[in-house]
Design an enzyme around this catalytic site. Structure first.
Site, short mmCIF file in Angstrom:
data_model
loop_
_atom_site.label_atom_id
_atom_site.label_comp_id
_atom_site.label_asym_id
_atom_site.label_seq_id
_atom_site.Cartn_x
_atom_site.Cartn_y
_atom_site.Cartn_z
N GLU A 198 0.81 -1.22 0.00
CA GLU A 198 0.00 0.00 0.00
C GLU A 198 0.85 1.28 0.00
O GLU A 198 0.80 2.08 0.95
CB GLU A 198 -0.96 0.01 1.20
CG GLU A 198 -1.90 -1.19 1.22
CD GLU A 198 -2.89 -1.17 2.37
OE1 GLU A 198 -2.79 -0.32 3.26
OE2 GLU A 198 -3.80 -2.03 2.38
N GLU B 282 -4.94 -8.64 0.63
CA GLU B 282 -5.65 -8.35 1.88
C GLU B 282 -7.13 -8.18 1.58
O GLU B 282 -7.51 -7.54 0.60
CB GLU B 282 -5.18 -7.05 2.54
CG GLU B 282 -3.82 -7.11 3.15
CD GLU B 282 -3.42 -5.80 3.81
OE1 GLU B 282 -4.30 -5.02 4.24
OE2 GLU B 282 -2.19 -5.56 3.89
O1 IFM Z 1 -4.15 -3.22 9.19
C1 IFM Z 1 -4.08 -2.68 7.90
C2 IFM Z 1 -2.91 -3.25 7.15
O2 IFM Z 1 -1.72 -3.05 7.83
C3 IFM Z 1 -2.80 -2.62 5.79
N1 IFM Z 1 -4.05 -2.67 5.08
C4 IFM Z 1 -5.25 -2.30 5.77
C5 IFM Z 1 -5.33 -2.99 7.12
C6 IFM Z 1 -6.60 -2.56 7.86
O3 IFM Z 1 -6.59 -1.19 8.07
#
Ligand code: IFM
Length: 459
Positions: free
Chosen positions: A178, A365
């Protein structure tokens, strides 16, 4: 059908047919779970510094102990195996490997990840490593951090060290997690480490992150076996105008440029989006971090794209510079983070990605935070999270049918953990963690996921 019946029906729906080579996984990140921040020669990171800054994190929480995974990793791997998990995405803490970001390699840090990766393999779980999930060595921040081009070169050095050491056990490599969050939440809004609020810095950082991704990709390839796969994980959002009129559609185009195109275009098309370049140069200043040849470096061929998907963004026009876009009200149910729940958004964003690339995709994710009930008789009922997972798995099956080449799906997250500026208030885990005792209790969503994998493999 009542809402509860609908949730149950969704949870029991037949699983999608996993394509050949597909694996079901769970994801975590070093600072969010490891704790032991002073152990075995680890250096300070920007998140140690930020978390210890008064007022930065809810309740003054820090990652000092987190889930104590650094010491409990064996039991955590056993837990994953008991949940039928097939792949584990973890991140490597740069300051454990190079405590000052540079120079002397800390053998004990490397050994930890080596043991972890071997332990995964022993349990039949595939290790996938992320190099940067936001924990920059503080010493590099002291020299300007990601706003200093030199940090990109240091990142490539770090990638080479880790790749050479772990390349025989780790097959999947993610350079950045990210980069939008690192660049803009860390440097324009200052809600995440290092807590800077300056758009010009954020834009420099965004470029240096992408440049470092290209450099690290080349560095990894120079030391990894040919079979290794390298990519990066972008958090992508379907952007929806709150009202279907010209002004809202224009706001949606800008927001899309800011969160999606600013990263997808350079990686896959070798250029920043022109409308955003013009906007930033007009409203922020010259984009002078971009040097000749950088975009070629950024466009280095990758083997897969990681997509983190949580929610769509609804937007409206606003007077606030530089973007002139505001968040609009969510439609329908939201998670504990206030994020709108829209499984179809996963399918839509994957359709968007197909306009850029037909490369294999990892959903690196996907998950949700909710205020879960208490642990009762060794169980935690979390029907909302279970429904969230069921809905998104269904959407994933549809995206595969649409033609996306999906190879992995990682639930965020295995464990309740340190949710950055939210501290321990927001629980994303499919496994409950009692932060007083460190007891782990698989929630109903974990048992749902375990059974879903089982059913998918039997069908
Ligand atoms: O916890 C975070 C993660 O570290 C990165 N992506 C989003 C998740 C939820 O906010």
């Amino acid at each position: 059908m009542s809402a509860t019946d609908a949730r149950d029906a969704l949870a029991l729906a037949p699983p999608f047919t996993p394509p050949p080579g597909f694996r079901f996984g769970v994801a975590t990140a070093a600072y969010q779970i490891e704790g032991s921040t002073l152990a075995d020669g680890r250096g300070e990171s920007i998140w140690d510094r930020f978390a210890h800054t008064p007022g930065a994190i809810a309740n003054g929480d820090t990652g000092d102990v987190a889930c104590d995974h650094y010491r409990r990793w064996r039991a955590d791997l056993d837990l994953m195996a008991s949940l039928n998990v097939e792949s584990y995405r973890f991140s490597i803490a740069w300051p454990r490997i190079l405590p000052t970001g540079n120079g002397t390699v800390n053998r004990r840090g490397l050994d930890f990840y080596k043991r972890l990766a071997e332990g995964l393999r022993e349990r039949g779980i595939e290790p996938t490593a992320t190099l940067y999930h936001w924990d920059l060595p503080q010493a590099l921040q002291n020299a300007g951090g990601w706003s200093n081009r030199d940090t990109a070169l240091r990142f490539a050095d770090y990638a080479r060290v880790v790749g050479a050491e772990l390349g025989d056990v780790v097959g999947g490599w993610i350079t950045h997690n990210e980069p939008w969050v690192t660049a803009f939440l860390g440097h324009a809004y200052g809600t995440k480490a290092p807590g800077i609020r300056d758009w010009s810095t954020a834009l420099r950082v965004s470029h240096h992150l992408l440049y470092s991704h290209g450099l690290a990709t080349a560095a990894l390839r120079s030391v990894l076996p040919d079979t290794a796969e390298v990519g990066l994980a972008l958090n992508l959002f379907p952007v929806v105008p709150a009202v279907d009129d010209d002004a809202h559609r224009a706001a949606a185009t800008i927001r899309d440029g800011y969160v999606n195109r600013w990263f997808l275009d350079p990686v896959f098309r070798g250029a920043y989006p022109e409308d955003m370049v013009e906007r930033y140069e007009r409203e922020v200043g010259p984009l002078d971090a971009i040097q000749d040849g950088d975009l070629q470096t950024i466009q280095a061929p990758i083997d897969f794209l990681g997509v983190n998907y949580y929610n769509p963004m609804r937007v409206a026009p606003s007077a606030v510079s530089p973007l002139h876009v505001a968040d609009a009200e969510s439609v329908g149910p939201t998670t504990g983070m206030g994020w709108e729940i829209e499984p179809a958004g996963l399918r839509r964003i994957l359709g968007r990605v197909r306009e850029y690339t037909r490369l294999p995709i990892m959903i690196t994710e996907n998950g949700s935070a909710f205020e879960d009930g208490p642990v009762v008789a060794g169980a935690v009922d979390d029907p909302d999270r279970r429904a969230y997972l069921a809905g998104h798995l269904e959407a994933l099956g549809q995206a595969i049918a649409d033609g996306s080449d999906i190879r992995r799906y990682y639930v965020w997250s295995l464990l309740d953990n340190f949710e950055w500026e939210e501290g321990y208030d927001q629980r994303f885990g499919i496994v409950h963690v009692d932060f007083d005792t460190q007891a782990r209790t698989p929630k109903a969503s974990a048992l749902f996921y375990r059974d879903y994998i089982d059913r998918a493999r039997k069908d």
